[in-house]
Design a protein around this motif. Structure first.
Motif, mmCIF file in Angstrom:
data_model
loop_
_atom_site.group_PDB
_atom_site.id
_atom_site.type_symbol
_atom_site.label_atom_id
_atom_site.label_comp_id
_atom_site.label_asym_id
_atom_site.label_seq_id
_atom_site.Cartn_x
_atom_site.Cartn_y
_atom_site.Cartn_z
ATOM 1 N N THR A 1 -35.822 17.508 1.675
ATOM 2 C CA THR A 1 -36.989 16.873 2.309
ATOM 3 C C THR A 1 -36.562 15.965 3.447
ATOM 4 O O THR A 1 -37.186 15.940 4.519
ATOM 5 N N THR A 2 -35.478 15.220 3.217
ATOM 6 C CA THR A 2 -34.953 14.350 4.272
ATOM 7 C C THR A 2 -34.508 15.170 5.478
ATOM 8 O O THR A 2 -34.760 14.797 6.642
ATOM 9 N N ALA A 3 -33.838 16.294 5.208
ATOM 10 C CA ALA A 3 -33.422 17.167 6.306
ATOM 11 C C ALA A 3 -34.631 17.717 7.056
ATOM 12 O O ALA A 3 -34.626 17.824 8.293
ATOM 13 N N LEU B 1 -27.002 17.446 5.049
ATOM 14 C CA LEU B 1 -27.867 17.222 3.882
ATOM 15 C C LEU B 1 -28.175 18.515 3.130
ATOM 16 O O LEU B 1 -28.101 18.541 1.895
ATOM 17 N N LEU C 1 -37.588 16.254 7.305
ATOM 18 C CA LEU C 1 -38.144 15.161 8.113
ATOM 19 C C LEU C 1 -37.315 14.929 9.371
ATOM 20 O O LEU C 1 -37.847 14.619 10.446
ATOM 21 N N GLY C 2 -35.994 15.097 9.229
ATOM 22 C CA GLY C 2 -35.136 14.968 10.394
ATOM 23 C C GLY C 2 -35.462 16.012 11.456
ATOM 24 O O GLY C 2 -35.446 15.716 12.663
ATOM 25 N N CYS C 3 -35.775 17.233 10.965
ATOM 26 C CA CYS C 3 -36.157 18.294 11.908
ATOM 27 C C CYS C 3 -37.479 17.944 12.601
ATOM 28 O O CYS C 3 -37.660 18.210 13.810
ATOM 29 N N LEU D 1 -26.909 15.478 10.225
ATOM 30 C CA LEU D 1 -27.909 15.332 9.160
ATOM 31 C C LEU D 1 -28.564 16.660 8.800
ATOM 32 O O LEU D 1 -28.739 16.985 7.623
ATOM 33 N N SER D 2 -28.935 17.447 9.814
ATOM 34 C CA SER D 2 -29.663 18.692 9.550
ATOM 35 C C SER D 2 -28.799 19.742 8.867
ATOM 36 O O SER D 2 -29.307 20.609 8.155
ATOM 37 N N THR E 1 -34.928 15.828 -2.615
ATOM 38 C CA THR E 1 -34.912 14.678 -1.709
ATOM 39 C C THR E 1 -34.050 14.964 -0.486
ATOM 40 O O THR E 1 -34.417 14.637 0.656
ATOM 41 N N LEU E 2 -32.889 15.570 -0.701
ATOM 42 C CA LEU E 2 -31.996 15.895 0.406
ATOM 43 C C LEU E 2 -32.631 16.894 1.369
ATOM 44 O O LEU E 2 -32.590 16.716 2.601
#
Length: 608
Positions: free
Chosen positions: A497-499, A531, A501-503, A527-528, A494-495
């Motif tokens: 994947t979130t990173a 996470l 998505l942030g990219c 965040l990038s 999840t972490l």
């Protein structure tokens, strides 16, 4: 050193070990001994037993700091058959040995099996002086198998065997030659007292040639009997391992004391945070777990008492087990918590450093916090390494799980733990094996009668109260490990994947809203980078914990123990078979532990 620690004011430490030497005997019966050899045999046996007492005293004096101040106990294990067994037992009693009698079947039938009245009279006299008598479940119409069981029980409870033997290979079941072979297979040293007066006394032991696995008749196993040779054998059998570090570990265990509070609860907190297990009082109150362990042993003892077959000093075994088990749990939690602490704080330190991008006015405070986090990691690691959390956990857990099966092995009379070391070199290399062997010999022989009905009840008791709880425990461990690994994997994915998505958002922002991206670039950096740092910490916890490997090993052990429990219940009418099965159960648990230790011993607490 050990006794000084135990005697300190206010300290409660593991009980000191007794110094015990158990000597067994096997030999030809009276009608198989030449009449002119009896006087010589008596003198030879007296010489051997006197030399054993002297050499044992020398070994105790040389290793006094590892044992209690109690006088040494000398045990003599004998089937009391007419002939060599009775002669040796009479001499042993005169020299101060305790007599432990192992009879192939009940004493009445065994007495009737004696060749003459003189043998029966001596048997009665010796039996009256025995401190314990074990009557096995043999039958008169199965003499040979019954004598095999008596020989196996004798070997199981002695450190060294005296064999009055003609030196010939076994000519059938139950004879002296077969017992000598049993002793060789169990790596028990044997003093060979030849029947012929002209032949020399010999010592036979598989450890004399540690390069290869030898057979019982191999001359590489044989040395001429003498004080130097006997002293070397008893030193290897009774003394702690020669390695100084292993000896230090013994003193360390003997100097342990009970904890009133477990302060390291990071690992239980991780289990609670992932929903794998609730945080409970026993995670910081070790006495709660100790009470549960004590209650489990009491349940086992009560079940054995109902069978009313044999008695054995399980209470002393229980004390050593409870110490090893509680200490292993303490250090396991400290070690695992130490790893969680390091990984979590390392990720936190990265986040602190990145936070300066979005909170520039708090740079000084964040720098101090980052410094404190890194310092805490280094101090945690130093304390864990210096206090040897990792090694103490592995060693104490191995000791506890070597002690636990002894209660069932001892209950069956003829079963025993596997010998130390390897088949080619069965000597003590590690203190854990030596310590367990001392506890085993200190218990002596069980006392009582094992008949067909009692054997079935004992087999059911062992299956229900020894193997079934171990099956349930291994399944529970496997389930918990699998769940923890799976949930940590989900969090980590999840972490990342979130990173990711942030990219993606960042790239789209460059294309459609560059001014917005520029205004929030520091948050994107946080965040990038932050996470993935947390995700990497979680991955590190998974790798160090080896939760998948632990689950696989526990599931395999549970399956093996289930099969053994089923066979033990269905084949409960044969004592030898029951002994084989319980030995195999202990072997399966030890194999799991050995593999677990091999994999975990490289995962010491470190920052590298």
């Amino acid at each position: 050193m050990a006794r000084a620690l135990n005697d300190g004011p206010g300290r409660e430490c593991p009980p000191a070990l007794p110094f015990v030497l158990a000597v067994g005997v096997t030999g030809h019966r009276k009608d198989a001994l030449p009449a002119d050899s009896l006087l010589t045999l008596h003198d030879r046996l007296a010489t051997v037993l006197k030399a054993l007492t002297e050499q044992a005293a020398a070994v105790q004096e040389a290793n006094q700091s590892f044992f209690s101040d109690a006088p040494p106990r000398l045990l003599f294990v004998s089937p009391l058959a007419d002939g060599a067994d009775q002669i040796a037992a009479e001499i042993a009693l005169r020299l101060g040995f305790e007599l432990h009698a192992v009879l192939p079947f009940d004493r009445g039938r065994y007495r009737a099996d004696m060749s003459d009245e003189d043998g029966r009279v001596r048997f009665d006299a010796l039996l009256s002086r025995a401190t314990c008598v074990l009557e096995l479940s043999g039958e008169s119409d199965h003499h040979l198998e019954s004598y095999v069981m008596a020989g196996r029980a004798t070997v199981a409870h002695c450190d060294l065997l005296i064999a009055v033997w003609d030196g010939l290979p076994p000519r059938g079941r139950g004879g002296t030659g077969e017992v000598v072979r049993l002793a060789h297979d169990r790596a028990t040293p044997t003093i060979h007292v030849p029947v012929a007066a002209s032949d020399e006394l010999k010592i036979r032991w598989s450890a004399f040639d540690p390069a290869v696995v030898t057979h019982a008749e191999d001359q590489a196993n044989v040395r001429t009997f003498g004080e130097e040779e006997l002293g070397a054998v008893l030193t290897a059998v009774l003394s702690p391992p020669p390695d100084e570090r292993e000896r230090e570990f013994i003193h360390m265990f003997q100097g342990e004391c009970r904890r009133k509070l477990r302060t390291r609860i990071e690992y239980p907190l991780l289990l609670a945070a992932t929903g794998v297990a609730r945080l409970r009082r026993h995670h910081w109150r070790p006495e709660i777990g100790a009470v549960r362990t004590h209650e489990e042993w009491q349940t086992y003892c009560d079940a054995c008492h109902k069978v009313a077959a044999v008695t054995t000093p399980i209470a002393s075994l229980q004390s050593w087990y409870e110490w090893a088990d509680t200490l292993a749990s303490d250090y396991a939690q400290s070690y695992r918590s130490g790893h969680v602490f390091n990984f979590v704080l390392a990720a936190f330190a990265v986040l602190l450093a990145l936070t300066t991008l979005v909170l520039p006015d708090a740079k000084k405070i964040l720098a101090v916090a980052e410094f404190a986090a890194i310092l805490a990691i280094l101090l945690n690691t130093q304390i864990g390494v210096r206090r040897q959390w990792h090694r103490r956990w592995l060693d104490y857990r191995q000791l506890a799980e070597r002690l636990r099966p002894m209660r069932s092995l001892k209950l069956l009379g003829l079963a025993a733990p596997d010998p130390p070391g390897t088949a080619a070199n069965p000597t003590f290399g590690r203190w854990v094996d030596w310590y367990a062997a001392v506890v085993w010999r200190g218990m002596g022989c069980p006392s009582g009668a094992i008949d067909g009905d009692r054997l079935k009840a004992m087999a059911s008791t062992i299956a229900e109260h020894e193997l079934a709880p171990q099956v349930a425990y291994n399944k529970s461990v496997a389930n918990q490990a699998e769940r923890l690994d799976h949930r940590l994997e989900i969090v980590g994915l999840t972490l990342f994947t979130t990173a990711l998505l942030g990219c993606v958002v960042l790239l789209l922002g460059f294309a459609f809203a560059p001014h917005w991206v520029k205004a929030n670039s520091n948050w994107f950096t946080l965040l990038s980078a932050g996470l993935p740092a947390i995700g990497t910490a979680i991955f590190g916890i998974r790798v160090q914990g080896d939760y998948v490997g632990s689950a696989v090993r526990s599931e395999q052990t549970a399956r093996v123990l289930e099969q053994i429990a089923d066979r033990l219940t269905r084949n409960s009418s044969n004592l030898s078979r029951a002994g084989d099965l319980v030995e195999e159960a202990a072997r399966a648990m030890h194999a799991d532990l050995d593999e677990w230790r091999l994999l975990n011993q490289q995962h010491d607490l470190s920052v590298g």
